[in-house]
Design a protein around this motif. Sequence first.
Motif, PDB file in Angstrom:
ATOM      1  N   PHE A   1      -3.537  21.458  30.139  1.00  0.00           N
ATOM      2  CA  PHE A   1      -3.187  22.661  30.886  1.00  0.00           C
ATOM      3  C   PHE A   1      -3.541  23.875  30.040  1.00  0.00           C
ATOM      4  O   PHE A   1      -3.725  23.761  28.830  1.00  0.00           O
TER       5      PHE A   1
ATOM      6  N   GLN B   1      -2.631  30.626  20.398  1.00  0.00           N
ATOM      7  CA  GLN B   1      -2.613  31.900  21.132  1.00  0.00           C
ATOM      8  C   GLN B   1      -2.528  33.091  20.184  1.00  0.00           C
ATOM      9  O   GLN B   1      -3.116  34.141  20.441  1.00  0.00           O
TER      10      GLN B   1
ATOM     11  N   LEU C   1       4.601  16.084  17.148  1.00  0.00           N
ATOM     12  CA  LEU C   1       4.511  17.462  17.615  1.00  0.00           C
ATOM     13  C   LEU C   1       5.863  18.163  17.501  1.00  0.00           C
ATOM     14  O   LEU C   1       6.869  17.645  17.935  1.00  0.00           O
TER      15      LEU C   1
ATOM     16  N   SER D   1      -2.352  27.369  28.717  1.00  0.00           N
ATOM     17  CA  SER D   1      -1.254  28.320  28.510  1.00  0.00           C
ATOM     18  C   SER D   1      -1.870  29.682  28.233  1.00  0.00           C
ATOM     19  O   SER D   1      -2.920  29.768  27.600  1.00  0.00           O
TER      20      SER D   1
ATOM     21  N   ILE E   1      -6.010  19.322  19.777  1.00  0.00           N
ATOM     22  CA  ILE E   1      -4.568  19.374  20.055  1.00  0.00           C
ATOM     23  C   ILE E   1      -4.287  20.519  21.029  1.00  0.00           C
ATOM     24  O   ILE E   1      -3.716  20.313  22.099  1.00  0.00           O
TER      25      ILE E   1
ATOM     26  N   TYR F   1      -6.632  23.915  21.977  1.00  0.00           N
ATOM     27  CA  TYR F   1      -7.838  24.684  21.681  1.00  0.00           C
ATOM     28  C   TYR F   1      -7.481  26.073  21.199  1.00  0.00           C
ATOM     29  O   TYR F   1      -6.676  26.749  21.861  1.00  0.00           O
TER      30      TYR F   1
ATOM     31  N   ASN G   1       0.833  29.460  32.887  1.00  0.00           N
ATOM     32  CA  ASN G   1      -0.407  28.687  32.879  1.00  0.00           C
ATOM     33  C   ASN G   1      -1.469  29.385  33.708  1.00  0.00           C
ATOM     34  O   ASN G   1      -1.161  30.016  34.725  1.00  0.00           O
TER      35      ASN G   1
ATOM     36  N   VAL H   1       4.934  15.965  29.478  1.00  0.00           N
ATOM     37  CA  VAL H   1       4.212  17.199  29.793  1.00  0.00           C
ATOM     38  C   VAL H   1       2.766  16.827  30.133  1.00  0.00           C
ATOM     39  O   VAL H   1       2.079  16.207  29.330  1.00  0.00           O
TER      40      VAL H   1
ATOM     41  N   PHE I   1      -5.051  32.770  25.142  1.00  0.00           N
ATOM     42  CA  PHE I   1      -4.862  31.501  25.847  1.00  0.00           C
ATOM     43  C   PHE I   1      -5.088  30.348  24.892  1.00  0.00           C
ATOM     44  O   PHE I   1      -5.643  30.520  23.802  1.00  0.00           O
ATOM     45  N   THR I   2      -4.630  29.179  25.282  1.00  0.00           N
ATOM     46  CA  THR I   2      -4.961  27.948  24.572  1.00  0.00           C
ATOM     47  C   THR I   2      -5.029  26.844  25.614  1.00  0.00           C
ATOM     48  O   THR I   2      -4.357  26.925  26.648  1.00  0.00           O
ATOM     49  N   ILE I   3      -5.863  25.863  25.348  1.00  0.00           N
ATOM     50  CA  ILE I   3      -5.943  24.724  26.250  1.00  0.00           C
ATOM     51  C   ILE I   3      -5.226  23.569  25.568  1.00  0.00           C
ATOM     52  O   ILE I   3      -5.686  23.056  24.543  1.00  0.00           O
ATOM     53  N   VAL I   4      -4.073  23.220  26.084  1.00  0.00           N
ATOM     54  CA  VAL I   4      -3.250  22.200  25.434  1.00  0.00           C
ATOM     55  C   VAL I   4      -3.695  20.821  25.922  1.00  0.00           C
ATOM     56  O   VAL I   4      -3.664  20.534  27.122  1.00  0.00           O
ATOM     57  N   THR I   5      -4.124  19.996  24.961  1.00  0.00           N
ATOM     58  CA  THR I   5      -4.607  18.659  25.314  1.00  0.00           C
ATOM     59  C   THR I   5      -3.703  17.568  24.737  1.00  0.00           C
ATOM     60  O   THR I   5      -3.884  16.393  24.994  1.00  0.00           O
ATOM     61  N   PHE I   6      -2.723  17.989  23.930  1.00  0.00           N
ATOM     62  CA  PHE I   6      -1.779  17.045  23.342  1.00  0.00           C
ATOM     63  C   PHE I   6      -0.410  17.710  23.396  1.00  0.00           C
ATOM     64  O   PHE I   6      -0.224  18.781  22.832  1.00  0.00           O
ATOM     65  N   ALA I   7       0.520  17.099  24.106  1.00  0.00           N
ATOM     66  CA  ALA I   7       1.818  17.743  24.306  1.00  0.00           C
ATOM     67  C   ALA I   7       2.934  16.715  24.208  1.00  0.00           C
ATOM     68  O   ALA I   7       2.687  15.515  24.018  1.00  0.00           O
ATOM     69  N   ALA I   8       4.155  17.210  24.338  1.00  0.00           N
ATOM     70  CA  ALA I   8       5.328  16.340  24.271  1.00  0.00           C
ATOM     71  C   ALA I   8       5.294  15.342  25.429  1.00  0.00           C
ATOM     72  O   ALA I   8       4.692  15.614  26.471  1.00  0.00           O
TER      73      ALA I   8
END
Lengths: 132, 401
Positions: free
Chosen positions: A74, B157, B116, A76, B208, B210, A89, A70, A60-67
Amino acid sequence: MAAQIPIVDYLVLGDQPHLTAHECTSCGARYFDRRNACANCSGTDFRHVNIATDGEVRAFTIVTFAAPGVKVPFVSSIVDFDGTSARGNIINVEPTPEHISLGMKVKLATYSLGTDDTGTEAIGFGFEPINN
Amino acid sequence: MSDDVWILGIYMTKFGKYPDRDTVDLASEAALAALADGGVTMKDMGVLAAGCLMGGGGIAQQIQKQIGQTGIPAFNVSNACATGATALRTAIMAIKAGEADFGLAVGVEKLAGAGLLGAGGRPKSDKNEWTPSGRYGAVASTDGRIGTDSMPGVFAQVGMEYGHKYGGTSFELFAKISEKNHSHSTLNPKAAYQKKMTLEEIMGDMMIAYPNTRPMCSANCDGAAAAVVVSDAKLKTLSLEQQRRAIKVSASILTSDPWQEACQVLPDVNTLTKVAAKQAYEKAGIGPSDLDLVELHDCFATAELVHYDNLGLCEEGGAAAFFESGATWRDGTTPVNVSGGLESKGHPIAATGIANIWEVCHHLRGEAGDRQIEGAKVGLAHVIGLGSACGVHILEKSSFG
Protein backbone atom coordinates in the motif's frame (compact mmCIF):
# COMPACT_ATOMS: atom_id res chain seq x y z
CA MET A 1 -29.97 2.89 2.60
CA ALA A 2 -28.00 0.95 5.18
CA ALA A 3 -26.35 2.83 8.00
CA GLN A 4 -22.77 3.94 7.47
CA ILE A 5 -19.97 4.67 9.91
CA PRO A 6 -16.67 6.39 9.06
CA ILE A 7 -13.37 4.59 9.78
CA VAL A 8 -12.41 7.53 12.01
CA ASP A 9 -14.52 10.27 13.50
CA TYR A 10 -12.72 13.00 11.55
CA LEU A 11 -14.04 11.64 8.25
CA VAL A 12 -17.41 13.22 7.49
CA LEU A 13 -19.61 11.17 5.16
CA GLY A 14 -22.50 12.40 3.01
CA ASP A 15 -22.76 13.86 -0.47
CA GLN A 16 -19.35 15.47 -0.25
CA PRO A 17 -17.13 13.43 2.05
CA HIS A 18 -14.35 15.42 3.68
CA LEU A 19 -12.03 15.47 6.66
CA THR A 20 -12.68 17.71 9.62
CA ALA A 21 -10.33 19.02 12.30
CA HIS A 22 -10.39 20.72 15.69
CA GLU A 23 -8.93 24.18 15.19
CA CYS A 24 -7.59 26.18 18.09
CA THR A 25 -9.54 29.45 18.14
CA SER A 26 -6.57 31.43 19.42
CA CYS A 27 -3.69 30.25 17.19
CA GLY A 28 -5.30 28.27 14.38
CA ALA A 29 -3.39 25.02 15.00
CA ARG A 30 -5.37 22.03 13.72
CA TYR A 31 -5.76 18.54 15.16
CA PHE A 32 -7.58 15.47 13.90
CA ASP A 33 -8.06 14.01 17.39
CA ARG A 34 -9.81 15.52 20.40
CA ARG A 35 -7.68 17.83 22.48
CA ASN A 36 -7.52 18.91 26.10
CA ALA A 37 -5.55 21.98 25.13
CA CYS A 38 -3.55 23.24 22.17
CA ALA A 39 -0.01 21.86 21.78
CA ASN A 40 1.09 25.13 20.24
CA CYS A 41 -0.41 27.80 22.53
CA SER A 42 -2.18 25.87 25.33
CA GLY A 43 -5.52 27.45 24.39
CA THR A 44 -8.55 25.38 25.37
CA ASP A 45 -11.15 26.64 22.90
CA PHE A 46 -11.58 24.73 19.61
CA ARG A 47 -13.93 24.89 16.64
CA HIS A 48 -14.62 22.39 13.87
CA VAL A 49 -13.19 23.21 10.46
CA ASN A 50 -13.58 21.35 7.18
CA ILE A 51 -10.39 20.36 5.41
CA ALA A 52 -9.98 20.94 1.66
CA THR A 53 -10.41 17.80 -0.41
CA ASP A 54 -7.81 18.58 -3.10
CA GLY A 55 -4.16 18.41 -2.09
CA GLU A 56 -0.54 17.79 -3.05
CA VAL A 57 1.64 14.82 -2.06
CA ARG A 58 4.45 16.01 0.22
CA ALA A 59 5.89 12.59 1.09
CA PHE A 60 5.08 8.97 0.37
CA THR A 61 6.37 5.45 0.85
CA ILE A 62 5.31 2.17 -0.68
CA VAL A 63 5.02 -0.31 2.15
CA THR A 64 5.76 -3.86 1.01
CA PHE A 65 6.46 -5.40 4.42
CA ALA A 66 4.10 -4.72 7.31
CA ALA A 67 2.75 -6.10 10.56
CA PRO A 68 0.66 -9.29 10.37
CA GLY A 69 -2.86 -8.54 9.17
CA VAL A 70 -1.87 -5.40 7.29
CA LYS A 71 -2.42 -5.88 3.57
CA VAL A 72 0.57 -4.99 1.38
CA PRO A 73 1.56 -3.33 -0.82
CA PHE A 74 0.00 0.00 0.00
CA VAL A 75 1.08 3.59 -0.49
CA SER A 76 1.26 5.73 2.64
CA SER A 77 1.42 9.46 2.12
CA ILE A 78 1.46 12.86 3.72
CA VAL A 79 -0.64 15.30 1.73
CA ASP A 80 -0.84 19.07 2.01
CA PHE A 81 -4.47 20.23 1.80
CA ASP A 82 -4.23 24.01 1.56
CA GLY A 83 -1.82 24.27 4.47
CA THR A 84 -3.19 21.41 6.57
CA SER A 85 -1.27 18.14 6.39
CA ALA A 86 -3.10 14.84 6.53
CA ARG A 87 -1.96 11.23 6.47
CA GLY A 88 -3.57 8.58 4.33
CA ASN A 89 -3.08 5.98 1.65
CA ILE A 90 -2.88 6.91 -2.00
CA ILE A 91 -5.53 4.69 -3.59
CA ASN A 92 -6.73 3.79 -7.05
CA VAL A 93 -3.16 3.81 -8.37
CA GLU A 94 -0.49 1.20 -9.16
CA PRO A 95 1.68 1.00 -6.00
CA THR A 96 4.98 1.46 -7.84
CA PRO A 97 7.49 4.34 -7.84
CA GLU A 98 6.74 4.91 -11.54
CA HIS A 99 3.12 5.80 -10.82
CA ILE A 100 3.54 8.01 -7.76
CA SER A 101 5.53 11.19 -7.50
CA LEU A 102 6.25 13.87 -4.96
CA GLY A 103 4.13 16.92 -5.66
CA MET A 104 1.41 14.98 -7.49
CA LYS A 105 -2.15 16.28 -7.09
CA VAL A 106 -4.66 14.09 -5.29
CA LYS A 107 -8.21 14.32 -3.97
CA LEU A 108 -10.08 12.64 -1.15
CA ALA A 109 -11.94 9.47 -2.09
CA THR A 110 -13.89 6.95 -0.01
CA TYR A 111 -14.41 3.19 -0.23
CA SER A 112 -16.25 0.45 1.65
CA LEU A 113 -14.49 -1.49 4.42
CA GLY A 114 -17.38 -3.97 4.61
CA THR A 115 -20.63 -4.44 6.49
CA ASP A 116 -20.93 -5.77 10.05
CA ASP A 117 -23.57 -8.13 11.53
CA THR A 118 -25.92 -5.24 12.28
CA GLY A 119 -25.89 -4.14 8.64
CA THR A 120 -23.69 -1.10 9.20
CA GLU A 121 -21.14 -0.36 6.50
CA ALA A 122 -17.78 1.14 7.49
CA ILE A 123 -16.33 3.69 5.09
CA GLY A 124 -12.60 4.30 4.70
CA PHE A 125 -10.85 7.11 2.88
CA GLY A 126 -7.76 7.60 0.77
CA PHE A 127 -6.30 10.04 -1.68
CA GLU A 128 -6.57 9.33 -5.42
CA PRO A 129 -4.65 10.98 -8.23
CA ILE A 130 -6.39 13.83 -10.03
CA ASN A 131 -6.03 13.10 -13.70
CA ASN A 132 -5.50 16.28 -15.62
CA MET B 1 37.36 24.47 38.96
CA SER B 2 34.66 24.48 36.34
CA ASP B 3 31.25 22.88 36.06
CA ASP B 4 32.53 20.62 33.28
CA VAL B 5 31.55 16.97 33.37
CA TRP B 6 33.82 14.24 32.02
CA ILE B 7 33.39 10.71 30.74
CA LEU B 8 35.77 8.73 32.93
CA GLY B 9 34.98 5.21 31.77
CA ILE B 10 32.86 3.85 28.96
CA TYR B 11 32.13 0.51 27.32
CA MET B 12 29.87 -1.21 24.84
CA THR B 13 29.34 -4.93 24.49
CA LYS B 14 29.71 -6.42 21.06
CA PHE B 15 26.33 -6.02 19.36
CA GLY B 16 24.78 -9.21 18.05
CA LYS B 17 22.77 -12.19 19.21
CA TYR B 18 22.95 -13.43 22.79
CA PRO B 19 20.41 -16.25 23.07
CA ASP B 20 21.85 -17.40 26.41
CA ARG B 21 22.13 -14.03 28.15
CA ASP B 22 19.39 -11.70 29.34
CA THR B 23 19.27 -7.92 29.51
CA VAL B 24 20.55 -7.90 33.10
CA ASP B 25 23.61 -9.96 32.06
CA LEU B 26 24.40 -7.63 29.17
CA ALA B 27 23.80 -4.47 31.21
CA SER B 28 25.98 -5.80 34.03
CA GLU B 29 28.83 -6.62 31.64
CA ALA B 30 28.70 -3.10 30.23
CA ALA B 31 28.42 -1.42 33.65
CA LEU B 32 31.26 -3.38 35.24
CA ALA B 33 33.49 -2.81 32.22
CA ALA B 34 32.75 0.93 32.18
CA LEU B 35 33.61 1.14 35.89
CA ALA B 36 36.85 -0.79 35.30
CA ASP B 37 37.66 1.40 32.30
CA GLY B 38 37.36 4.44 34.57
CA GLY B 39 39.37 2.86 37.41
CA VAL B 40 36.45 3.18 39.86
CA THR B 41 33.88 0.90 41.48
CA MET B 42 30.19 0.90 42.22
CA LYS B 43 31.02 2.24 45.72
CA ASP B 44 32.18 5.51 44.14
CA MET B 45 28.94 6.10 42.23
CA GLY B 46 26.51 8.71 43.56
CA VAL B 47 23.76 8.22 41.02
CA LEU B 48 22.59 5.55 38.56
CA ALA B 49 20.37 6.06 35.50
CA ALA B 50 19.44 3.14 33.28
CA GLY B 51 17.03 2.24 30.52
CA CYS B 52 15.71 -0.81 28.68
CA LEU B 53 12.91 0.35 26.41
CA MET B 54 11.21 -2.96 25.65
CA GLY B 55 11.99 -4.57 29.00
CA GLY B 56 9.47 -2.95 31.29
CA GLY B 57 10.56 -0.99 34.34
CA GLY B 58 13.15 -1.47 37.03
CA ILE B 59 16.28 -2.22 35.01
CA ALA B 60 18.37 0.12 37.21
CA GLN B 61 17.58 -1.83 40.38
CA GLN B 62 18.02 -5.13 38.54
CA ILE B 63 21.52 -4.00 37.56
CA GLN B 64 22.26 -2.91 41.15
CA LYS B 65 21.34 -6.39 42.38
CA GLN B 66 24.03 -7.83 40.09
CA ILE B 67 26.83 -5.32 40.57
CA GLY B 68 26.26 -3.45 43.82
CA GLN B 69 23.27 -2.35 45.91
CA THR B 70 24.82 0.72 47.46
CA GLY B 71 21.57 2.56 48.14
CA ILE B 72 22.17 5.43 45.72
CA PRO B 73 19.29 7.08 43.83
CA ALA B 74 18.41 5.00 40.77
CA PHE B 75 16.50 6.46 37.83
CA ASN B 76 14.75 4.21 35.32
CA VAL B 77 14.45 6.20 32.10
CA SER B 78 12.48 5.58 28.95
CA ASN B 79 12.65 7.89 25.94
CA ALA B 80 12.23 5.72 22.83
CA CYS B 81 15.45 5.46 20.80
CA ALA B 82 16.94 8.31 22.86
CA THR B 83 16.75 6.25 26.08
CA GLY B 84 20.51 5.73 26.40
CA ALA B 85 21.29 9.40 25.81
CA THR B 86 18.58 10.26 28.35
CA ALA B 87 20.21 8.01 30.97
CA LEU B 88 23.53 9.72 30.35
CA ARG B 89 21.92 13.17 30.43
CA THR B 90 20.28 12.28 33.76
CA ALA B 91 23.61 11.29 35.33
CA ILE B 92 25.27 14.42 33.94
CA MET B 93 22.51 16.64 35.35
CA ALA B 94 22.95 15.11 38.80
CA ILE B 95 26.66 15.95 38.68
CA LYS B 96 26.04 19.47 37.36
CA ALA B 97 23.55 19.99 40.17
CA GLY B 98 26.24 19.08 42.68
CA GLU B 99 24.26 16.08 43.94
CA ALA B 100 26.95 13.55 42.99
CA ASP B 101 30.66 13.39 42.07
CA PHE B 102 30.35 10.23 39.99
CA GLY B 103 27.43 8.84 38.02
CA LEU B 104 26.75 5.68 36.04
CA ALA B 105 24.50 5.50 32.97
CA VAL B 106 23.48 2.21 31.36
CA GLY B 107 21.39 1.28 28.32
CA VAL B 108 20.51 -2.26 27.26
CA GLU B 109 18.17 -3.99 24.86
CA LYS B 110 17.49 -7.45 23.47
CA LEU B 111 16.03 -7.10 20.01
CA ALA B 112 17.52 -9.93 17.93
CA GLY B 113 14.74 -11.34 15.80
CA ALA B 114 12.26 -8.67 16.94
CA GLY B 115 11.09 -7.90 13.43
CA LEU B 116 9.14 -4.80 12.48
CA LEU B 117 8.79 -2.12 15.14
CA GLY B 118 6.09 0.49 15.59
CA ALA B 119 3.39 -1.20 13.59
CA GLY B 120 0.50 -3.40 14.49
CA GLY B 121 -3.22 -3.70 14.42
CA ARG B 122 -5.60 -3.60 17.33
CA PRO B 123 -6.81 -6.84 18.85
CA LYS B 124 -9.73 -8.51 17.12
CA SER B 125 -13.08 -8.35 18.87
CA ASP B 126 -15.34 -11.39 19.18
CA LYS B 127 -18.26 -9.36 17.95
CA ASN B 128 -18.54 -8.52 14.26
CA GLU B 129 -19.68 -4.97 14.78
CA TRP B 130 -17.94 -1.71 13.85
CA THR B 131 -17.20 0.00 17.19
CA PRO B 132 -15.39 3.34 17.44
CA SER B 133 -12.51 3.45 19.92
CA GLY B 134 -9.52 5.57 20.84
CA ARG B 135 -8.87 9.25 20.33
CA TYR B 136 -9.80 9.09 16.65
CA GLY B 137 -12.90 7.00 17.14
CA ALA B 138 -11.46 4.39 14.78
CA VAL B 139 -13.63 1.39 13.89
CA ALA B 140 -10.70 -0.57 12.42
CA SER B 141 -6.91 -0.61 12.73
CA THR B 142 -5.59 2.45 10.93
CA ASP B 143 -2.11 1.02 10.20
CA GLY B 144 -2.16 0.24 6.49
CA ARG B 145 -5.53 1.93 5.99
CA ILE B 146 -4.64 5.50 6.92
CA GLY B 147 -0.95 5.51 6.12
CA THR B 148 1.71 3.54 7.92
CA ASP B 149 2.76 3.18 11.56
CA SER B 150 5.84 1.09 10.71
CA MET B 151 9.19 2.69 11.43
CA PRO B 152 10.70 1.91 7.97
CA GLY B 153 7.67 3.58 6.38
CA VAL B 154 7.60 6.61 8.68
CA PHE B 155 11.29 7.30 8.10
CA ALA B 156 10.98 6.64 4.38
CA GLN B 157 8.47 9.50 4.33
CA VAL B 158 10.87 11.67 6.34
CA GLY B 159 13.52 11.24 3.63
CA MET B 160 11.03 11.67 0.79
CA GLU B 161 9.71 14.86 2.38
CA TYR B 162 13.27 16.24 2.35
CA GLY B 163 13.54 15.28 -1.31
CA HIS B 164 10.26 17.04 -2.07
CA LYS B 165 11.42 20.19 -0.33
CA TYR B 166 14.96 20.39 -1.69
CA GLY B 167 15.33 17.86 -4.52
CA GLY B 168 18.40 15.75 -5.28
CA THR B 169 17.22 12.54 -3.64
CA SER B 170 16.64 9.15 -5.26
CA PHE B 171 16.40 5.51 -4.31
CA GLU B 172 20.03 5.16 -5.40
CA LEU B 173 21.22 8.08 -3.28
CA PHE B 174 19.64 6.65 -0.14
CA ALA B 175 21.09 3.22 -0.96
CA LYS B 176 24.57 4.75 -1.33
CA ILE B 177 24.34 6.06 2.25
CA SER B 178 23.69 2.49 3.37
CA GLU B 179 26.61 1.26 1.23
CA LYS B 180 28.87 3.67 3.15
CA ASN B 181 27.76 2.47 6.56
CA HIS B 182 27.99 -1.22 5.64
CA SER B 183 31.49 -0.51 4.34
CA HIS B 184 32.50 1.32 7.52
CA SER B 185 31.41 -1.53 9.79
CA THR B 186 33.90 -3.93 8.22
CA LEU B 187 36.50 -2.25 10.47
CA ASN B 188 34.38 -2.48 13.64
CA PRO B 189 34.74 -5.80 15.49
CA LYS B 190 31.86 -4.81 17.81
CA ALA B 191 29.38 -4.35 14.96
CA ALA B 192 26.51 -6.84 14.60
CA TYR B 193 27.25 -7.03 10.87
CA GLN B 194 30.70 -6.56 9.32
CA LYS B 195 29.84 -7.57 5.79
CA LYS B 196 30.52 -5.10 3.01
CA MET B 197 27.55 -4.77 0.65
CA THR B 198 27.61 -3.46 -2.90
CA LEU B 199 25.14 -0.86 -4.09
CA GLU B 200 23.53 -3.51 -6.30
CA GLU B 201 23.11 -5.88 -3.36
CA ILE B 202 21.53 -3.15 -1.25
CA MET B 203 19.13 -1.98 -3.96
CA GLY B 204 18.28 -5.53 -4.95
CA ASP B 205 17.54 -6.72 -1.41
CA MET B 206 14.04 -7.13 -0.02
CA MET B 207 12.06 -3.89 -0.21
CA ILE B 208 10.54 -3.00 3.17
CA ALA B 209 9.12 0.48 2.61
CA TYR B 210 10.25 2.25 -0.56
CA PRO B 211 12.91 3.52 -0.78
CA ASN B 212 14.23 1.58 2.25
CA THR B 213 15.31 -1.99 1.51
CA ARG B 214 16.23 -4.33 4.37
CA PRO B 215 19.95 -3.37 4.65
CA MET B 216 18.88 0.29 4.69
CA CYS B 217 16.98 -0.33 7.96
CA SER B 218 18.56 -0.43 11.41
CA ALA B 219 19.63 -3.90 12.42
CA ASN B 220 17.70 -5.37 15.36
CA CYS B 221 20.21 -6.97 17.72
CA ASP B 222 21.17 -7.36 21.38
CA GLY B 223 23.63 -5.17 23.21
CA ALA B 224 24.42 -2.88 26.11
CA ALA B 225 26.55 0.18 26.76
CA ALA B 226 27.48 2.07 29.91
CA ALA B 227 29.33 5.25 30.85
CA VAL B 228 30.82 6.60 34.08
CA VAL B 229 30.77 10.38 34.38
CA VAL B 230 32.67 12.51 36.88
CA SER B 231 32.75 16.14 37.99
CA ASP B 232 35.67 18.35 37.02
CA ALA B 233 36.68 18.83 40.66
CA LYS B 234 36.71 15.11 41.37
CA LEU B 235 38.60 14.28 38.17
CA LYS B 236 41.43 16.58 39.26
CA THR B 237 41.93 14.38 42.36
CA LEU B 238 42.32 11.23 40.26
CA SER B 239 45.46 9.75 38.65
CA LEU B 240 47.15 11.38 35.67
CA GLU B 241 46.28 8.32 33.59
CA GLN B 242 42.59 8.68 34.46
CA GLN B 243 42.77 12.39 33.62
CA ARG B 244 44.54 11.73 30.33
CA ARG B 245 41.91 9.26 29.14
CA ALA B 246 38.94 11.28 30.37
CA ILE B 247 36.78 12.80 27.64
CA LYS B 248 35.22 16.20 28.17
CA VAL B 249 31.46 16.49 27.72
CA SER B 250 31.46 19.90 26.06
CA ALA B 251 27.71 19.82 25.53
CA SER B 252 24.95 17.51 26.71
CA ILE B 253 21.60 18.50 25.26
CA LEU B 254 18.20 16.83 25.31
CA THR B 255 15.23 18.33 23.47
CA SER B 256 11.65 17.37 22.69
CA ASP B 257 9.81 18.52 19.60
CA PRO B 258 8.37 22.03 19.53
CA TRP B 259 4.94 22.19 17.88
CA GLN B 260 5.00 22.47 14.10
CA GLU B 261 2.19 22.14 11.58
CA ALA B 262 2.01 18.46 10.56
CA CYS B 263 4.24 17.21 13.40
CA GLN B 264 1.40 15.03 14.64
CA VAL B 265 0.69 13.65 11.17
CA LEU B 266 4.29 12.79 10.28
CA PRO B 267 6.76 13.00 13.18
CA ASP B 268 9.00 16.03 12.73
CA VAL B 269 12.50 14.72 13.48
CA ASN B 270 14.07 17.86 12.05
CA THR B 271 13.11 20.77 14.28
CA LEU B 272 14.14 19.24 17.61
CA THR B 273 17.45 18.05 16.12
CA LYS B 274 18.17 21.52 14.75
CA VAL B 275 17.36 23.05 18.13
CA ALA B 276 19.53 20.52 19.97
CA ALA B 277 22.45 21.01 17.56
CA LYS B 278 22.28 24.79 17.85
CA GLN B 279 22.24 24.63 21.65
CA ALA B 280 25.10 22.10 21.65
CA TYR B 281 27.34 24.17 19.36
CA GLU B 282 26.71 27.29 21.43
CA LYS B 283 27.38 25.50 24.69
CA ALA B 284 30.58 23.88 23.40
CA GLY B 285 31.76 27.00 21.60
CA ILE B 286 32.54 25.03 18.48
CA GLY B 287 30.97 24.70 15.06
CA PRO B 288 30.14 21.81 12.73
CA SER B 289 33.36 22.37 10.74
CA ASP B 290 35.39 21.61 13.89
CA LEU B 291 34.00 18.06 14.15
CA ASP B 292 36.44 15.25 13.39
CA LEU B 293 33.70 12.63 13.42
CA VAL B 294 29.94 12.34 13.89
CA GLU B 295 27.82 9.40 14.99
CA LEU B 296 24.25 10.22 14.02
CA HIS B 297 20.96 8.38 14.20
CA ASP B 298 20.76 6.48 10.90
CA CYS B 299 17.84 4.33 12.00
CA PHE B 300 17.13 4.23 8.26
CA ALA B 301 19.21 5.40 5.30
CA THR B 302 16.51 7.99 4.62
CA ALA B 303 17.04 9.42 8.12
CA GLU B 304 20.82 9.84 7.85
CA LEU B 305 20.40 12.24 4.94
CA VAL B 306 18.12 14.69 6.74
CA HIS B 307 20.37 14.80 9.80
CA TYR B 308 23.36 16.04 7.76
CA ASP B 309 21.23 19.13 7.33
CA ASN B 310 19.69 19.14 10.82
CA LEU B 311 23.12 18.99 12.49
CA GLY B 312 24.41 21.78 10.27
CA LEU B 313 27.04 19.57 8.64
CA CYS B 314 26.00 21.02 5.27
CA GLU B 315 24.16 24.14 4.16
CA GLU B 316 20.38 24.09 4.33
CA GLY B 317 18.93 21.92 1.59
CA GLY B 318 22.37 20.68 0.57
CA ALA B 319 22.41 17.21 2.17
CA ALA B 320 22.29 15.25 -1.09
CA ALA B 321 25.16 17.20 -2.67
CA PHE B 322 27.09 17.01 0.62
CA PHE B 323 26.82 13.23 0.64
CA GLU B 324 27.64 12.94 -3.08
CA SER B 325 30.86 14.92 -2.43
CA GLY B 326 32.11 12.00 -0.33
CA ALA B 327 32.30 14.16 2.81
CA THR B 328 30.73 11.60 5.12
CA TRP B 329 32.88 8.58 4.19
CA ARG B 330 35.61 7.83 6.72
CA ASP B 331 38.24 9.53 4.54
CA GLY B 332 36.00 12.56 3.92
CA THR B 333 35.92 15.97 5.58
CA THR B 334 33.18 15.00 8.09
CA PRO B 335 33.23 11.22 8.66
CA VAL B 336 29.74 10.08 9.68
CA ASN B 337 29.00 6.74 11.33
CA VAL B 338 32.47 5.21 11.03
CA SER B 339 31.14 2.56 13.45
CA GLY B 340 28.80 1.31 10.73
CA GLY B 341 25.84 3.13 12.24
CA LEU B 342 22.54 1.64 13.23
CA GLU B 343 22.18 0.01 9.81
CA SER B 344 25.26 -2.19 10.25
CA LYS B 345 26.67 -1.86 13.78
CA GLY B 346 23.10 -2.46 14.96
CA HIS B 347 20.44 -0.75 17.07
CA PRO B 348 19.67 -2.33 20.45
CA ILE B 349 17.47 0.65 21.21
CA ALA B 350 18.34 1.80 24.73
CA ALA B 351 22.04 0.98 24.27
CA THR B 352 22.40 3.11 21.14
CA GLY B 353 22.55 6.52 22.84
CA ILE B 354 25.58 5.46 24.89
CA ALA B 355 27.20 3.19 22.30
CA ASN B 356 27.52 6.10 19.88
CA ILE B 357 29.30 8.06 22.61
CA TRP B 358 31.61 5.10 23.22
CA GLU B 359 32.50 5.18 19.52
CA VAL B 360 33.38 8.87 19.59
CA CYS B 361 35.36 8.51 22.86
CA HIS B 362 37.25 5.56 21.41
CA HIS B 363 38.55 7.76 18.58
CA LEU B 364 39.25 10.78 20.80
CA ARG B 365 41.33 8.54 23.06
CA GLY B 366 43.20 7.21 20.03
CA GLU B 367 42.12 3.65 20.86
CA ALA B 368 40.00 2.83 17.80
CA GLY B 369 42.53 0.54 16.13
CA ASP B 370 42.00 -0.12 12.42
CA ARG B 371 39.17 2.36 12.13
CA GLN B 372 40.86 5.18 14.07
CA ILE B 373 40.17 8.63 12.64
CA GLU B 374 43.69 10.01 12.94
CA GLY B 375 44.14 12.97 15.23
CA ALA B 376 40.47 13.14 16.23
CA LYS B 377 39.99 15.81 18.90
CA VAL B 378 36.26 16.58 18.86
CA GLY B 379 33.19 14.57 17.93
CA LEU B 380 29.40 14.67 18.09
CA ALA B 381 26.91 11.95 18.94
CA HIS B 382 23.22 12.27 18.06
CA VAL B 383 20.13 10.17 18.69
CA ILE B 384 16.45 10.61 18.01
CA GLY B 385 13.60 8.81 19.70
CA LEU B 386 10.21 9.13 18.06
CA GLY B 387 7.61 10.94 20.01
CA SER B 388 10.03 12.75 20.07
CA ALA B 389 13.28 13.17 22.00
CA CYS B 390 16.68 14.20 20.66
CA GLY B 391 20.03 13.86 22.41
CA VAL B 392 23.15 15.62 21.18
CA HIS B 393 26.48 15.30 22.95
CA ILE B 394 29.69 17.05 21.90
CA LEU B 395 32.84 15.41 23.21
CA GLU B 396 36.41 16.65 23.33
CA LYS B 397 39.77 15.02 23.90
CA SER B 398 41.41 15.80 27.22
CA SER B 399 44.15 18.40 27.26
CA PHE B 400 45.63 16.89 30.42
CA GLY B 401 49.01 15.20 30.27
